[in-house]
Scaffold this motif. Structure first.
Motif, short mmCIF file in Angstrom:
data_model
loop_
_atom_site.label_atom_id
_atom_site.label_comp_id
_atom_site.label_asym_id
_atom_site.label_seq_id
_atom_site.Cartn_x
_atom_site.Cartn_y
_atom_site.Cartn_z
N GLU A 171 -34.00 -54.51 -37.78
CA GLU A 171 -33.37 -54.98 -39.01
C GLU A 171 -32.62 -56.28 -38.78
O GLU A 171 -31.98 -56.48 -37.75
CB GLU A 171 -32.39 -53.91 -39.54
CG GLU A 171 -33.06 -52.65 -40.05
CD GLU A 171 -33.93 -52.91 -41.27
OE1 GLU A 171 -33.57 -53.79 -42.08
OE2 GLU A 171 -34.95 -52.22 -41.42
N SER B 36 -29.04 -58.80 -44.21
CA SER B 36 -29.51 -59.10 -45.56
C SER B 36 -28.89 -60.38 -46.10
O SER B 36 -29.37 -60.93 -47.11
CB SER B 36 -29.16 -57.93 -46.49
OG SER B 36 -27.76 -57.71 -46.53
N ASP C 279 -40.00 -51.61 -45.80
CA ASP C 279 -39.55 -50.98 -47.04
C ASP C 279 -38.09 -51.30 -47.33
O ASP C 279 -37.69 -51.42 -48.49
CB ASP C 279 -39.74 -49.46 -46.95
CG ASP C 279 -41.20 -49.06 -46.93
OD1 ASP C 279 -42.05 -49.90 -47.32
OD2 ASP C 279 -41.51 -47.92 -46.53
N SER C 280 -37.29 -51.44 -46.29
CA SER C 280 -35.86 -51.71 -46.47
C SER C 280 -35.59 -53.13 -46.92
O SER C 280 -34.47 -53.45 -47.34
CB SER C 280 -35.11 -51.44 -45.17
OG SER C 280 -35.61 -52.25 -44.12
N THR C 281 -36.58 -54.02 -46.86
CA THR C 281 -36.37 -55.43 -47.23
C THR C 281 -37.00 -55.78 -48.57
O THR C 281 -36.95 -56.95 -48.96
CB THR C 281 -36.93 -56.36 -46.15
OG1 THR C 281 -38.35 -56.16 -46.04
CG2 THR C 281 -36.28 -56.08 -44.80
#
Length: 426
Positions: A327, A330, A352-354
C-alpha cells in the motif's frame, strides 16, 4: 549621653532602611527568576508538544506524585538515567553492583547544553527505542496541516468539493499489464499513476505472492501511446536503483522529470528497526520516492486552465503500512488532483483498495472489472476534459508571475476568464 543615644538611633534607622532595600532587591530578583523559569517551562511545553506545565512535570517525573505515563515517555526525547542493579551472592557474600545505562526520560538533561543534550538527539533515540525521528513531526495529517493558514485551508476545501462534483464514476479493469495492450483502451490520459510491483519490495518489505517486475519489463510498458499531448506521469520507484532507472523509463516514454515526491514513513504505532536491509544500503531506508514527469509544454504562469502549482508540497509523512504490504499513501491522489485539472486519470497496477472516483484503475491484483470503453469515453464528451475553476479558487490559489514582456495579467490562460478557441501560440 543623650547625643550618643540619638546618634545610635539614627544609625539603626539607616541600617534598617538599607536592609529593606536589599530585601526588596532580593524579592525583585526572585520574581525575575521565577518569571524566567515560567517562560522556560512554557518553551519546553511547546517544544515537547505537551498540553500544560503540569503534564510536562508528570511526563518528566519531576512532580511531587512522580506519576509517569508510559505512552508519553515513549514519545519524549531520550535522556539517560543510571540504574544500579545489585546481584546478591547465595552464600551472603559481598554484593556486586552493576551500573547499566538506560534511556528513560529527559529530566536529567533539562539544564544541559545543546551539544550534550540527548533530548535533542533523535538519532540516538532511534538507536535506543526504534522510534524514527520523523515520528515527532507535528501536524502532518491533512486535517491539521492548514489550521494556521485559513486561506489555504479554504482553497483545499473548495478544490476537493469541485473535484468530487466533476469526478467520473470509478472504473476498473482486471488485466495482466505484461501482455495487455494499453492502446486498446482507446483513450488518452492527462494523468498516469504507476505503482509497479518492484523486485525491491520483496527484499525490503517482505512482500510475497506477487508477480514482481524488473525494470526492463517496466520499460516495455507502452505508456507513451496513452499519454495526452499535455500530460503528467507519477512513477513510484522505491528507494534503491529505481531512482536512476525510473528516470530512464520517463525518458523512454516521452516524459522529462520535473519533480520528486518523497514519502517519509513513520513507525509510531510499531517502533523498531527494519527487518530486512538492502545489501548495498549504508543507512536504514525509511522513505520512498515517486518521480513526476511532464510531457508537452506546460507553463505555470500561463496554463492555469490545466495546472494549479504550489498548492501542495513534495513531501508525504504517514505511518508505514504493515510488514508485507504494498500500500502507498492515499495522499498521492490528493496531490495529483489538486495539481492537474485534467479529469482523464489512469492508475496502473492498482488494487481494490485504490479504486477511486475520477480514476480508471487497471492491474492484475483487481478482483473484478466494470470497464467499458464507450461508457468511459462518454464522460468526456464536448471536450469536457478538465474540472474547470471557480472565481474563488482562482483568487486563492498560488500563482507564478507572468512571463517577461507579457502585457497585463488577464491575457494568459492562467487567468479565470479565458478565450474559447485559442491556439497555443508558443
Amino acid at each position: 549621653m543623650a547625643n550618643h543615644i540619638e546618634n545610635s538611633g539614627a544609625h539603626d534607622t539607616t541600617v534598617t532602611e538599607e536592609d529593606n532595600c536589599v530585601n526588596m532587591d532580593k524579592v525583585d530578583l526572585l520574581k525575575q527568576r521565577r518569571e524566567l523559569s515560567r517562560k522556560r517551562k512554557q518553551c519546553l511545553v511547546q517544544t515537547l508538544g505537551m498540553q500544560s506545565v503540569e503534564k510536562l512535570k508528570e511526563a518528566l517525573g519531576s512532580g511531587t506524585e512522580n506519576t509517569k505515563s508510559k505512552s508519553a515517555m515513549e514519545l519524549l526525547r531520550p535522556s539517560e538515567r543510571y540504574k544500579n542493579k545489585k546481584s546478591s551472592d547465595v552464600d551472603g557474600n559481598q554484593h556486586d553492583e552493576e551500573t547499566k545505562l538506560l534511556y528513560t526520560d529527559s529530566s536529567t538533561f533539562l539544564k544541559g547544553t545543546q551539544s550534550s543534550n540527548p533530548h535533542n538527539d533523535y538519532c540516538q533515540h532511534f538507536v535506543d527505542t526504534g522510534q524514527r525521528p520523523q515520528n515527532f513531526i507535528r501536524d502532518v495529517g491533512l486535517a491539521d496541516r492548514f489550521e494556521e493558514y485559513p486561506k489555504l485551508k479554504e482553497l483545499i476545501r473548495l478544490k476537493d468539493e469541485l473535484i468530487s462534483q466533476t469526478a467520473s464514476p470509478p472504473m476498473y479493469l482486471k488485466s495482466d499489464l505484461k501482455t495487455f495492450n494499453l492502446k486498446d483502451m482507446g483513450c488518452k490520459f492527462d494523468v498516469i499513476l504507476i505503482e509497479p510491483p518492484l523486485e525491491e519490495y520483496q527484499r525490503s518489505l517482505g512482500v510475497t505472492n506477487v508477480d514482481f517486475l524488473s525494470w526492463d519489463q517496466i520499460m516495455e510498458l507502452d505508456i507513451g501511446e496513452v499519454a495526452a499531448p499535455r500530460s503528467f506521469i507519477f512513477l513510484w520507484c522505491g528507494s534503491s536503483d529505481g531512482l536512476d532507472l525510473g528516470r530512464v523509463c520517463l525518458r523512454r516514454w516521452g516524459f522529462r522529470r520535473c519533480e520528486d515526491i518523497c514519502w517519509i514513513k513513520t513507525n509510531a504505532d510499531a517502533p523498531g528497526h527494519s527487518k530486512n536491509l538492502e545489501q548495498k544500503a549504508v543507512f536504514q531506508r525509511t522513505k520512498e520516492h515517486c518521480l513526476m514527469g511532464i510531457k508537452g509544454t506546460v507553463r505555470r504562469s500561463t496554463d492555469g486552465d490545466f495546472i494549479h502549482a504550489n498548492v501542495d508540497i513534495d513531501l508525504i509523512i504517514t505511518e508505514e503500512p504493515e510488514y508485507g504490504s504494498l500500500e502507498k499513501p492515499s495522499e498521492i491522489f490528493n496531490i495529483i488532483e489538486h495539481f492537474c485539472l485534467g479529469k482523464r486519470r489512469l492508475h496502473l497496477f492498482g488494487r481494490d483498495s485504490t479504486i477511486r472516483p475520477g480514476w480508471l484503475t487497471v492491474g492484475p491484483a483487481l478482483t473484478n472489472s466494470n470497464y467499458n470503453a464507450e461508457t468511459y469515453a462518454s464522460y468526456f464528451n464536448s471536450n469536457c476534459t478538465t474540472t474547470g475553476c471557480t472565481e474563488r479558487i482562482e483568487a486563492l490559489r498560488p500563482k507564478s508571475p507572468p512571463p517577461k514582456g507579457s502585457k497585463g495579467t488577464g491575457g494568459g490562460r492562467g487567468g479565470f476568464t479565458r478565450g474559447v478557441a485559442r491556439g497555443r501560440g508558443r
